[in-house]
Scaffold this motif. Structure first.
Motif, mmCIF file in Angstrom:
data_model
loop_
_atom_site.group_PDB
_atom_site.id
_atom_site.type_symbol
_atom_site.label_atom_id
_atom_site.label_comp_id
_atom_site.label_asym_id
_atom_site.label_seq_id
_atom_site.Cartn_x
_atom_site.Cartn_y
_atom_site.Cartn_z
ATOM 1 N N ALA A 173 10.940 61.460 72.957
ATOM 2 C CA ALA A 173 12.168 61.087 74.105
ATOM 3 C C ALA A 173 11.409 60.081 75.032
ATOM 4 O O ALA A 173 12.177 59.549 75.920
ATOM 5 C CB ALA A 173 12.314 62.509 74.934
ATOM 6 N N VAL A 174 10.245 59.790 74.921
ATOM 7 C CA VAL A 174 9.758 58.856 75.750
ATOM 8 C C VAL A 174 9.020 57.764 75.059
ATOM 9 O O VAL A 174 8.777 57.602 73.652
ATOM 10 C CB VAL A 174 8.468 59.371 76.744
ATOM 11 N N LEU A 193 13.523 65.908 89.001
ATOM 12 C CA LEU A 193 14.679 65.593 88.426
ATOM 13 C C LEU A 193 14.238 64.162 87.747
ATOM 14 O O LEU A 193 13.497 63.437 88.219
ATOM 15 C CB LEU A 193 15.491 65.006 89.584
ATOM 16 N N ILE A 194 14.670 64.369 86.415
ATOM 17 C CA ILE A 194 14.169 63.071 85.369
ATOM 18 C C ILE A 194 15.258 62.566 84.743
ATOM 19 O O ILE A 194 16.068 63.370 84.052
ATOM 20 C CB ILE A 194 13.139 63.679 84.537
ATOM 21 N N VAL A 195 15.394 61.247 84.589
ATOM 22 C CA VAL A 195 16.423 60.779 83.945
ATOM 23 C C VAL A 195 15.739 59.489 83.146
ATOM 24 O O VAL A 195 14.868 59.125 83.369
ATOM 25 C CB VAL A 195 17.628 60.179 84.978
ATOM 26 N N PRO A 196 16.721 59.059 82.111
ATOM 27 C CA PRO A 196 16.127 58.041 81.257
ATOM 28 C C PRO A 196 15.674 56.964 82.039
ATOM 29 O O PRO A 196 16.434 56.622 83.166
ATOM 30 C CB PRO A 196 17.275 57.679 80.475
ATOM 31 N N ILE A 236 10.793 57.368 79.795
ATOM 32 C CA ILE A 236 11.841 58.108 79.352
ATOM 33 C C ILE A 236 12.673 57.127 78.689
ATOM 34 O O ILE A 236 13.345 56.535 79.214
ATOM 35 C CB ILE A 236 12.613 59.192 80.357
ATOM 36 N N ARG A 237 13.071 57.386 77.323
ATOM 37 C CA ARG A 237 13.881 56.699 76.586
ATOM 38 C C ARG A 237 15.316 56.580 76.963
ATOM 39 O O ARG A 237 15.535 57.724 77.709
ATOM 40 C CB ARG A 237 13.877 56.742 75.170
ATOM 41 N N LEU A 265 6.782 58.707 83.633
ATOM 42 C CA LEU A 265 5.989 59.954 83.650
ATOM 43 C C LEU A 265 4.495 59.484 83.322
ATOM 44 O O LEU A 265 4.209 58.422 82.425
ATOM 45 C CB LEU A 265 6.613 60.853 82.837
#
Lengths: 158, 324
Positions: A89-90, A56-59, A157-158, A63
């Motif tokens: 995106a990062v 599960l990854i969110v802004p 993550i941006r 990472l």
């Protein structure tokens, strides 16, 4: 992911016609992985950072982009240069190794981050920051037979 | 979140995907955005440069659920018994499209009285003002359309103030918005319910927020009192031909609101004649002519325009007539 596979399908068939673009008998290989760094608090109330599978990854999540190289051949491999794009995106984490060689212009020019500049809104040059990094690169003078190693960079993550 | 290992041959196509611009909101990159990890290595073992590609790992950004609600009223709304409109703004502070269920609660602690909620309307024409018949009234369960990340929506809570209220009574209405996908403690996960099959996860705000709007009852009344004093030509107070009657009309405005367009007028009684130049407001003379000041007077009557008068103030209009 159905959407992704559909787009990939033409590229895949093209690749099959053209034949593998990479020789099968490469003495050296490189493989990437992607882990999520999570702060966990143990029973004693101490917090520590754990690397887990990124289910599960969110802004805002951190990472770690890893790449493992392995020389399985009998010969040393000289001037081994590993290049990776940094997903838009990062952004490179602020605590990334300051000696990491990076590019802020899509891989055209390289240097440590503190030596690079980018164009500011008014056209003048400003010092580049971690969010500007588009690529990272490592240069290994020699990878000995049987040698394996791991290179990585942290990103948020941006 | 879906995870894939993509073979070497597909890496080129995957790079093309990533070349698409990443759209970001205040909450970060949009849900469904792909994050790719891949590497290329080159070396020269004496037969010219050789390039090898790694596998590619692709992650999909999951959907954060969050929302803010704020009151757009600058302060308590002045109200009288009957309809009142409270204005709120709903903002999607998550990173994916989300709809929200709205709940208006008129029974808030500390209320002098509770309003009756008539409905919740969305600002269909986007002008910030409730337009009956134009702005869509939501039907239960009152749910907004999908809002994009960072998109906001103005909504109106339509309420009725009961007839039993008294001047100065206050009431508060609470409006809550809950993400339709789900709410809960931050980190609560709804598997597969995010954008493009990603997971949806509750953000720091619990995917729910509320705000209050308030109103204050302003009931304003005007009391007019007319009195007269008589002066006869002989220094007494008898009503004989030639006596002067001074009339005073006092307007007392009560209540927490104000009245607008308050005009005090009176007719000259039969058998008397207006004494020119005697019209006054709060002891300051007014001309008899119309248009140059607040007052005007003629043989038939007087009129003074007090305009908007706040509750708690009073004004006195005086004029004189002589008995024919």
């Amino acid at each position: 992911m159905a959407f992704l596979l559909k787009i990939l399908a033409p590229a895949l068939s093209l690749a099959l016609f053209a034949g593998p673009t990479v020789a099968q008998e490469m003495p050296i290989s490189i493989e990437v992985d992607l882990k999520l760094e999570k702060s966990v608090v143990d029973a004693d109330g101490n917090s520590r950072v754990e690397r887990v599978e990124p289910d599960l990854i969110v802004p805002g999540d951190r990472l770690v982009f890893g790449r493992i190289y392995r020389n399985s051949g009998p010969e040393a491999v000289p001037n081994f240069v590993v290049t990776s794009p940094v997903s838009s995106a990062v952004r490179l984490a602020p605590d990334a190794d300051p000696s990491l060689v990076v590019s802020v212009d899509g891989g055209k020019s390289w240097g440590v981050l503190s030596a690079l500049t980018v164009a500011a809104e008014d056209g003048s040059a400003r010092p580049a920051d971690h969010a500007d990094v588009t690529h990272v690169r490592w240069t290994l003078a020699m990878v000995a037979p049987g040698e394996t190693g791991r290179l990585e960079f942290p990103a948020i993550i941006r | 979140m879906k995870r894939e290992l993509i073979s070497l041959e597909r890496a080129v196509a995957a790079s093309l995907l990533l070349a698409l611009p990443v759209s970001a909101s205040a909450a970060g990159v949009d849900a469904g955005t792909l994050i790719e990890n891949t590497a290329t290595a080159t070396y020269d073992a004496g037969e010219g440069p050789t390039t090898i590609n790694s596998n590619t790992v692709t992650l999909k950004v999951d959907e954060l659920l969050d929302v803010t609600v704020s009151s757009l009223d600058s302060g308590p709304i002045g109200a009288t018994p009957g309809s009142v409109v409270l204005t709120f703004e709903i903002t999607n502070t998550g990173n994916g499209p989300e709809a929200y269920t709205l709940t208006a609660n008129p029974a808030v602690g500390g209320n002098d009285f509770d309003t009756a909620i008539d409905g919740i309307a969305v600002d269909s024409n986007g002008n910030g003002v409730y337009d009956p018949g134009i702005d869509q009234i939501l039907t239960g369960p009152e749910t907004t359309a999908l809002l994009d990340p960072d998109e906001n929506l103005t909504v109106f809570v339509l309420a009725t103030v009961p007839p039993t209220v008294v001047d100065g009574d206050q009431s508060t209405v609470d409006l809550r918005a809950d993400a339709v996908t789900g709410t809960g403690a931050p980190g609560t996960t709804f598997a597969g319910q995010g954008v493009d099959g990603s997971d949806a996860v509750v953000g720091a705000g619990g995917a729910s927020d509320n705000a209050t709007g308030s109103l204050i009852v302003g009931i304003t009344t005007v009391d007019l009192t007319k009195s007269a004093t008589v002066a006869d030509p002989f220094g007494g107070t008898s009503t004989v031909p030639g006596s002067t009657i001074t009339y005073t009309i006092t307007a007392v405005v009560s209540g927490s609101g104000s009245v607008s367009g308050l005009v005090v007028s009176d007719v000259i009684p039969a058998g008397t004649t207006y004494r020119t130049g005697t019209l006054a407001l709060d002891s300051s003379a007014l001309t008899d002519a119309s248009g140059d000041d607040a007052g005007e007077a003629s043989a038939s009557g007087i009129s003074v325009d007090l305009g908007t008068v706040a509750g708690g103030s009073s004004h006195a209009v005086t004029f004189e007539v002589s008995i024919d």
